[in-house]
Design a protein around this motif. Structure first.
Motif, PDB file in Angstrom:
ATOM      1  N   PRO A 201      -5.736 -12.362 -15.264  1.00  0.00           N
ATOM      2  CA  PRO A 201      -6.251 -10.980 -15.311  1.00  0.00           C
ATOM      3  C   PRO A 201      -6.893 -10.496 -14.000  1.00  0.00           C
ATOM      4  N   PRO A 202      -7.814 -11.266 -13.371  1.00  0.00           N
ATOM      5  CA  PRO A 202      -8.342 -10.761 -12.086  1.00  0.00           C
ATOM      6  C   PRO A 202      -7.267 -10.672 -11.002  1.00  0.00           C
ATOM      7  N   LYS A 203      -6.296 -11.612 -11.026  1.00  0.00           N
ATOM      8  CA  LYS A 203      -5.219 -11.530 -10.021  1.00  0.00           C
ATOM      9  C   LYS A 203      -4.381 -10.273 -10.257  1.00  0.00           C
ATOM     10  N   LEU A 204      -4.205  -9.917 -11.532  1.00  0.00           N
ATOM     11  CA  LEU A 204      -3.435  -8.699 -11.849  1.00  0.00           C
ATOM     12  C   LEU A 204      -4.179  -7.464 -11.321  1.00  0.00           C
ATOM     13  N   GLU A 205      -5.521  -7.506 -11.425  1.00  0.00           N
ATOM     14  CA  GLU A 205      -6.299  -6.374 -10.894  1.00  0.00           C
ATOM     15  C   GLU A 205      -6.069  -6.249  -9.384  1.00  0.00           C
ATOM     16  N   THR A 206      -5.920  -7.379  -8.708  1.00  0.00           N
ATOM     17  CA  THR A 206      -5.629  -7.337  -7.265  1.00  0.00           C
ATOM     18  C   THR A 206      -4.251  -6.709  -7.023  1.00  0.00           C
ATOM     19  N   VAL A 207      -3.268  -7.085  -7.844  1.00  0.00           N
ATOM     20  CA  VAL A 207      -1.910  -6.538  -7.674  1.00  0.00           C
ATOM     21  C   VAL A 207      -1.915  -5.023  -7.885  1.00  0.00           C
ATOM     22  N   LEU A 208      -2.728  -4.545  -8.845  1.00  0.00           N
ATOM     23  CA  LEU A 208      -2.759  -3.108  -9.127  1.00  0.00           C
ATOM     24  C   LEU A 208      -3.246  -2.312  -7.916  1.00  0.00           C
ATOM     25  N   LYS A 209      -3.913  -2.999  -6.977  1.00  0.00           N
ATOM     26  CA  LYS A 209      -4.364  -2.312  -5.754  1.00  0.00           C
ATOM     27  C   LYS A 209      -3.170  -1.960  -4.850  1.00  0.00           C
ATOM     28  N   SER A 210      -1.982  -2.483  -5.156  1.00  0.00           N
ATOM     29  CA  SER A 210      -0.794  -2.141  -4.342  1.00  0.00           C
ATOM     30  C   SER A 210      -0.169  -0.833  -4.821  1.00  0.00           C
ATOM     31  N   SER A 211      -0.838  -0.145  -5.754  1.00  0.00           N
ATOM     32  CA  SER A 211      -0.295   1.093  -6.321  1.00  0.00           C
ATOM     33  C   SER A 211       0.033   2.128  -5.238  1.00  0.00           C
ATOM     34  N   ALA A 212      -0.870   2.325  -4.293  1.00  0.00           N
ATOM     35  CA  ALA A 212      -0.631   3.333  -3.245  1.00  0.00           C
ATOM     36  C   ALA A 212       0.567   2.948  -2.373  1.00  0.00           C
ATOM     37  N   LEU A 213       0.686   1.648  -2.073  1.00  0.00           N
ATOM     38  CA  LEU A 213       1.830   1.177  -1.278  1.00  0.00           C
ATOM     39  C   LEU A 213       3.137   1.433  -2.038  1.00  0.00           C
ATOM     40  N   CYS A 214       3.136   1.160  -3.363  1.00  0.00           N
ATOM     41  CA  CYS A 214       4.342   1.383  -4.175  1.00  0.00           C
ATOM     42  C   CYS A 214       4.698   2.864  -4.196  1.00  0.00           C
ATOM     43  N   GLU A 215       3.687   3.725  -4.181  1.00  0.00           N
ATOM     44  CA  GLU A 215       3.954   5.169  -4.161  1.00  0.00           C
ATOM     45  C   GLU A 215       4.594   5.567  -2.834  1.00  0.00           C
ATOM     46  N   ARG A 216       4.085   4.986  -1.724  1.00  0.00           N
ATOM     47  CA  ARG A 216       4.674   5.299  -0.409  1.00  0.00           C
ATOM     48  C   ARG A 216       6.130   4.813  -0.344  1.00  0.00           C
ATOM     49  N   LEU A 217       6.383   3.644  -0.930  1.00  0.00           N
ATOM     50  CA  LEU A 217       7.762   3.126  -0.933  1.00  0.00           C
ATOM     51  C   LEU A 217       8.677   4.041  -1.745  1.00  0.00           C
ATOM     52  N   ALA A 218       8.169   4.572  -2.837  1.00  0.00           N
ATOM     53  CA  ALA A 218       8.969   5.505  -3.646  1.00  0.00           C
ATOM     54  C   ALA A 218       9.283   6.750  -2.829  1.00  0.00           C
ATOM     55  N   ASP A 219       8.347   7.167  -2.009  1.00  0.00           N
ATOM     56  CA  ASP A 219       8.591   8.301  -1.095  1.00  0.00           C
ATOM     57  C   ASP A 219       9.784   7.999  -0.199  1.00  0.00           C
ATOM     58  N   GLN A 220       9.762   6.780   0.356  1.00  0.00           N
ATOM     59  CA  GLN A 220      10.793   6.407   1.334  1.00  0.00           C
ATOM     60  C   GLN A 220      12.158   6.168   0.704  1.00  0.00           C
ATOM     61  N   TYR A 221      12.169   5.743  -0.558  1.00  0.00           N
ATOM     62  CA  TYR A 221      13.442   5.331  -1.180  1.00  0.00           C
ATOM     63  C   TYR A 221      13.916   6.295  -2.265  1.00  0.00           C
ATOM     64  N   CYS A 222      13.268   7.452  -2.424  1.00  0.00           N
ATOM     65  CA  CYS A 222      13.624   8.250  -3.604  1.00  0.00           C
ATOM     66  C   CYS A 222      14.983   8.937  -3.454  1.00  0.00           C
ATOM     67  N   GLN A 223      15.600   8.892  -2.276  1.00  0.00           N
ATOM     68  CA  GLN A 223      16.957   9.448  -2.145  1.00  0.00           C
ATOM     69  C   GLN A 223      18.031   8.411  -2.452  1.00  0.00           C
ATOM     70  N   ALA A 224      17.656   7.142  -2.489  1.00  0.00           N
ATOM     71  CA  ALA A 224      18.664   6.090  -2.706  1.00  0.00           C
ATOM     72  C   ALA A 224      19.294   6.230  -4.088  1.00  0.00           C
ATOM     73  N   GLN A 225      20.587   5.992  -4.193  1.00  0.00           N
ATOM     74  CA  GLN A 225      21.331   6.155  -5.451  1.00  0.00           C
ATOM     75  C   GLN A 225      21.548   4.840  -6.195  1.00  0.00           C
ATOM     76  N   ASP A 226      21.446   3.730  -5.474  1.00  0.00           N
ATOM     77  CA  ASP A 226      21.700   2.415  -6.081  1.00  0.00           C
ATOM     78  C   ASP A 226      20.705   1.404  -5.527  1.00  0.00           C
ATOM     79  N   PHE A 227      20.347   0.413  -6.348  1.00  0.00           N
ATOM     80  CA  PHE A 227      19.458  -0.663  -5.911  1.00  0.00           C
ATOM     81  C   PHE A 227      19.974  -1.991  -6.457  1.00  0.00           C
ATOM     82  N   LEU A 228      19.685  -3.071  -5.739  1.00  0.00           N
ATOM     83  CA  LEU A 228      19.994  -4.414  -6.238  1.00  0.00           C
ATOM     84  C   LEU A 228      18.678  -5.184  -6.279  1.00  0.00           C
ATOM     85  N   PHE A 229      18.315  -5.639  -7.481  1.00  0.00           N
ATOM     86  CA  PHE A 229      17.085  -6.414  -7.658  1.00  0.00           C
ATOM     87  C   PHE A 229      17.480  -7.882  -7.782  1.00  0.00           C
TER      88      PHE A 229
END
Ligand code: BG6
Length: 375
Positions: A201-229
């Motif tokens: 649980p505390p480690k998950l709270e640390t991961v949730l701090k990457s929320s702003a970074l994930c939002e910036r990445l969505a900005d950069q990748y929101c035109q992409a049509q396909d992804f491979l995970f």
């Protein structure tokens, strides 16, 4: 309907609910004093558990991805051979199961028709069943021989997030319990695994701090049509669910794939137009994790040679991945079996922000329902 707790959507609220969902799901089931896992609602005797030969895991959607991670936990901790099935395919593969086998059905809602039918099929063939459900007294929970409720709280958003991490924690508890009852784990080992689980649980709270970074990445990748995970071993189900989240809420085509399999086909697709999201964490205390990591590093080098853009999920102290990948999201160190519970969260956040950037109905995506009650 519960309120959104000040969040704009249920999905983001439920992503941020996960540390508490884990605490609530784990704490009532463990005794640190006795170094034991207590699953009172299993209702299958230790004698019967000792003669179980095999486990069949059956589920749909995100719940099946939890089952795929559970397969690694059950084999590693309880030494029980385990298979994972799509609930909608189970009856058609004429499963050769019987009394010596345990069927674990996983479901957030407890009402999914395919999973209900699969449990009835397993019982008709003589297999005992354990349901992992997030809804009390749901049909699947009532019809099962034993039940482990995930206590993640009501999940409203159609895309499943907090139920997924709680399901993986419940499967880890089940694997420890079976290991404890079958004697493949001693008290000291159970205590060590419980210690690592309680650090999440505390480690998950640390991961949730990457929320702003994930939002910036969505900005950069929101035109992409396909992804491979991509992911290897127990991290492959994380890649599968990351791809599913993106499909569900942002309507962008995304495929989850075992990293090692890319050279057997998908590599032909990989170029500057197909962003790669790859799980590249590493447990330095685990030799097989180190081997997996080395292979993943080599894969990333290959993708970069093909001009691919790479987003990597890496362990907090990692330098190599940061030098290789275009973008790196760091998660705290955790054991190989538990790291998936941390790794999925940035992928949930990325999918959420992609949907928001596209102005889509995040909680009620088109053509989907929270529980498919018709086969
Ligand atoms: C779909 C949901 O209808 O069913 C998914 O949109 C979910 O989020 C899947 O994973 C399985 O549902 P359940 O309730 O059986 O886990």
């Amino acid at each position: 309907m519960p309120d959104k707790g000040g969040f704009p959507h249920y999905m983001i609220k439920e992503i941020f609910d996960q540390p508490q969902g884990l605490r609530d799901t784990v704490t009532p089931r463990i005794s640190l004093q006795e170094g034991r896992v207590c699953l009172e609602q299993i209702h299958i005797s230790a004698e019967d558990l000792r003669v179980v030969r095999r486990i069949n895991i059956v589920a749909s959607g995100t719940s099946r991805h939890a089952g795929m991670a559970g397969q690694y936990m059950l084999q590693e901790l309880a030494h029980l051979p385990s298979d994972v099935d799509y609930a909608s395919e189970f009856e058609f593969r004429n499963p050769l199961i019987g009394p010596g086998e345990l069927t674990v059905v996983i479901t957030q809602s407890g009402e999914t028709a395919d999973t209900t039918a699969a449990q009835r099929e397993a019982k008709a063939r003589g297999s005992r069943t354990i349901a992992i459900s997030n809804v009390k007294n749901s049909t699947i929970a009532r019809e099962a021989d034993g039940v482990i409720y995930t206590l993640a709280g009501a999940e409203i958003s159609i895309a499943s997030t907090k139920a997924f991490t709680a399901q993986m924690a419940a499967l880890f508890l089940l694997a420890l319990y079976l290991g404890q009852e079958r004697g493949t784990l001693n008290q000291e080992q159970v205590l060590q695994h419980l210690g690592e689980l309680l650090e999440l649980p505390p480690k998950l709270e640390t991961v949730l701090k990457s929320s702003a970074l994930c939002e910036r990445l969505a900005d950069q990748y929101c035109q992409a049509q396909d992804f491979l995970f991509l992911g290897r071993a127990i991290h492959y189900p994380v890649a599968m669910d990351g791809a599913l989240k993106l499909k569900e809420v942002s309507y962008v085509h995304a495929e989850g794939y075992p990293t090692g399999e890319t050279k057997h086909g998908p590599n032909a697709l990989i170029d500057e137009n197909l962003p790669i999201v790859i799980i590249a964490t590493c447990d330095h205390n685990d030799a097989s994790s180190m081997l997996r990591y080395k292979k993943t590093l080599a894969n990333i080098r290959g993708f970069k040679k093909q001009s691919a853009r790479v987003v990597a999920i890496a362990s907090e102290d990692d330098q190599n991945i940061r030098e290789l990948a275009d973008h790196t999201i760091l998660v705290p160190q955790a054991s190989e079996l538990l790291s998936p519970i941390l790794e999925i969260v940035p992928l949930q956040l990325f999918a959420y922000y992609m949907a928001v950037k596209k102005g889509l109905d995040v909680d009620r995506p088109r053509n989907l329902v929270k529980s498919v009650t018709l086969e």
